[in-house]
Design a protein around this motif. Structure first.
Motif, mmCIF file in Angstrom:
data_model
loop_
_atom_site.group_PDB
_atom_site.id
_atom_site.type_symbol
_atom_site.label_atom_id
_atom_site.label_comp_id
_atom_site.label_asym_id
_atom_site.label_seq_id
_atom_site.Cartn_x
_atom_site.Cartn_y
_atom_site.Cartn_z
ATOM 1 N N SER A 149 -55.705 -40.884 68.338
ATOM 2 C CA SER A 149 -54.933 -41.140 69.289
ATOM 3 C C SER A 149 -53.611 -42.377 68.918
ATOM 4 N N GLN A 157 -49.416 -42.641 69.371
ATOM 5 C CA GLN A 157 -49.030 -43.210 69.745
ATOM 6 C C GLN A 157 -48.305 -43.598 68.639
ATOM 7 N N GLU A 204 -52.472 -38.966 74.135
ATOM 8 C CA GLU A 204 -53.422 -40.187 74.184
ATOM 9 C C GLU A 204 -53.628 -41.254 75.887
ATOM 10 N N ASN A 205 -52.695 -40.900 76.461
ATOM 11 C CA ASN A 205 -51.874 -42.085 77.534
ATOM 12 C C ASN A 205 -51.892 -41.535 78.913
#
Length: 187
Positions: free
Chosen positions: A117, A121, A58-59
């Motif tokens: 997402s 996380q 997600e990052n």
């Protein structure tokens, strides 16, 4: 959705397999650093382990943890992409060895979808994502199209978006090579 996320994370942390909605189609997933879990997905899909699977993150800031040297063009591709894009990077590291292709590469897609997402996380590791079908069969566009054979072999089925019939497509795939070489695998 909170309970769904908690249950999915607990299963992933224990080395289990989940069936979940992604930013493209429904997927089968596991901890991308757990070779035993990855092996189970190959078995569920009846897929040769020489055919690698992609990883969801997600990052983009975490990319350096899993790729030896991120080609400069990769940052531009990730930034300008408006639709789901899987980029195959050379020099994979810190992932299950049976997930990495024979040439040392790995496909990674950054998700912007709400559930995945938040799942990523909370889980804090990359997640295997492969279509929820037996290898060679049609990829299911919706939850109702997933076979009972697949459903019966996973450890947890996410409830979120099971009734969603919004048309979805697999991601585009681009492979990055030496010197910034770009090969389009799937549009």
């Amino acid at each position: 959705m909170h309970d769904d996320l908690k249950k999915a994370v607990d299963i992933l942390k224990s080395g289990g397999i989940i069936l979940y909605p992604t930013d493209t189609i429904w997927g089968i997933g596991c901890d991308a650093t757990n070779s035993n879990a990855v092996k189970r997905i190959y078995e569920i899909k009846k897929r040769e382990d020489s055919k690698s699977m992609l990883v969801l993150m997600e990052n983009p800031a975490l990319l350096d943890r899993y790729i030896e040297e991120v080609p400069e063009v990769a940052w531009d591709l990730v930034e300008i992409s408006t639709t789901p894009l899987t980029v195959i990077y050379p020099g994979a590291k810190n992932l299950a060895s049976n997930l990495i292709a024979e040439d040392g590469s790995i496909g990674i897609r950054f998700t912007k979808e709400k559930f995945t997402s938040q799942l990523l996380q909370r889980f804090r590791k990359p997640l295997v994502s492969t279509s929820a079908n037996i290898s060679g069969e049609k990829s299911p566009a919706f939850f109702d199209e997933i076979s009972e054979e697949i459903k019966s072999q996973v450890d947890y089925i996410v409830e979120y978006r099971q009734d969603d019939t919004t048309p979805a497509q697999p991601s585009s795939i681009i492979k990055l090579g030496p010197g910034g070489q770009i090969d389009i695998i799937r549009k």
